[in-house]
Design an enzyme around this catalytic site. Structure first.
Site, PDB file in Angstrom:
ATOM      1  CG  ASP A 159      -5.670   1.599   5.123  1.00  0.00           C
ATOM      2  OD1 ASP A 159      -5.871   2.670   4.531  1.00  0.00           O
ATOM      3  OD2 ASP A 159      -5.797   0.491   4.587  1.00  0.00           O
ATOM      4  CG  HIS A 203      -1.418   7.381  -0.295  1.00  0.00           C
ATOM      5  ND1 HIS A 203      -1.664   6.697  -1.455  1.00  0.00           N
ATOM      6  CD2 HIS A 203      -2.373   6.960   0.590  1.00  0.00           C
ATOM      7  CE1 HIS A 203      -2.706   5.884  -1.295  1.00  0.00           C
ATOM      8  NE2 HIS A 203      -3.154   6.044  -0.059  1.00  0.00           N
TER       9      HIS A 203
END
Length: 387
Positions: free
Chosen positions: A145, A218
């Site tokens: 992330d 995403h």
């Protein structure tokens, strides 16, 4: 340039996020905490200076005029609800955000405890999340992330308000969402299908080429560009959180600092409504946004010399933003959020602030962390919602 709160740090191992609403008559206690928080954080940090403790305090749109007389940040406004054909980004209450982070959870806990003791019954906790580092900076879905976070001067520029708003230069805007992830459904996908949903390889974190990356991945929907085609950056400091029991909640607390809210609003529009409409972020099929709020993060100078408190609360309090609010964001702008946590907002949650040190601008480490650094009125628009 005024001294910013310490937002840019290396990626820490723990964080506490507290989102609060101010109860009637609680404005004075909140002002006292905002003024005292930098000193409080430095006192706790002295117990373990190597742990990179930072406490960042931010103020929501509806609370600003209850706390301070005079001008307000030019782009401070309530979080916008985005209602897509399948998924919704809700707007939930939040007057104060305390973002407390360090390598040791006990330090975060201590700052949070002292802050809440000082506030007493002046506030209501809307959400409280205790985040943790998950292996090599991965989310609970197994992907790294924050890979695209800017570093060094680019990170400072991405989150710092400049001379366009001189009364609040050096500050920052921050948007938060808590996502709840359906790990059982996610883990039921093949690795190839997971990679297609994200737009990166899972093991080595390599972004797919544009001719292979799905348009609903995403990453594909988390890029926002300016009129010249240059990508507009935000700095994300997301943290996984969760309960180990199957009945509990697990996910991601998404938090993004920026120089203005337009970029995160455009990002969310593309994710939830789709680009083009209907082509929503595939990751949202496995993780649900349960909260959403945005705030302004003032400088240390502002906290140490607060404007006067209004003599009386406004005659009519603005209603709590709800899921039927929508605003049309500027035409093309967005940033990158990440998978996260969902749960019906309940009674409480928020984050803090601290003065930057002279060595705050150091070269970022090569381990994928954010790098070290620190950051630097218009009337409230009508409630809106975007569909």
């Amino acid at each position: 340039m005024p001294v910013p709160q310490t937002i840019l740090t290396r990626k820490t191992k723990a964080a506490v996020f507290l989102v609060l609403t101010i109860d009637d008559g609680g404005e004075g206690a909140v002002r006292d905490l905002l003024a005292d928080l930098p000193t409080l954080a430095r006192a706790v940090s002295s117990r373990a200076p190597e742990a990179a403790l930072s406490a960042i305090a931010s103020v929501g749109s509806q609370a600003w005029d209850r706390l301070f007389e005079g001008p307000r940040p030019g782009s401070l406004r309530p979080f916008v609800t985005y209602e897509g054909a399948v998924h919704t980004a809700p707007s939930t209450p939040g007057d104060i955000l305390l973002h407390i982070k360090a390598d040791q959870l006990d330090l975060c806990f201590e700052v949070g405890r002292l802050a809440m003791d000082a506030l007493g019954d002046a506030v209501t906790v809307v959400d409280e999340v205790h985040g943790f580092r998950y292996f090599d900076l991965r989310d609970l879905i197994g992907f790294v992330d924050g890979t695209e976070n800017p570093v060094g001067q680019a990170a400072i520029d991405a989150i710092t308000v400049g001379d366009e708003d001189p009364d609040f230069a050096g500050g920052s805007y921050v948007a938060i969402q808590r996502y709840v992830t359906d790990l059982e459904a996610w883990n039921g996908l093949t690795v190839e299908d997971q990679e297609a949903a994200i737009g990166r390889t899972k093991t080595d974190n390599v972004e797919m080429s544009d001719d292979v990356k799905p348009t609903n991945s995403h990453i594909a929907l988390n890029v926002v560009e300016d009129d010249d085609g240059e990508e507009i950056d935000v700095v994300r400091d997301n943290m996984p959180y969760g309960d180990v029991s199957a009945a509990g909640e697990r996910g991601t607390f998404y938090i993004a600092y920026s120089a203005g809210p337009d970029v995160t609003e455009e990002m969310l529009r593309k994710m939830f409504i789709g680009d083009p409409p209907g082509n929503h972020d595939r990751l949202l099929d496995f993780t649900t946004a349960v909260t959403g709020a945005q705030f302004f993060t003032p400088t240390i100078d502002f906290l140490e010399d607060l404007p006067d408190q209004p003599p009386a609360p406004p005659a009519a309090r603005v209603a709590t933003p709800s899921a039927d609010r929508v605003a049309t964001p500027p035409a093309a702008r967005v940033a990158t959020p990440s998978a996260g946590r969902v749960a019906t907002p309940s009674a409480g949650r928020v984050a803090t602030s601290e003065r930057s040190e002279p060595d705050a601008y150091r070269d970022p480490p090569a381990d994928g962390s954010l790098g070290i650094g620190s950051l630097a009125s218009a009337p409230l628009p009508p409630d809106q919602t975007h569909t």
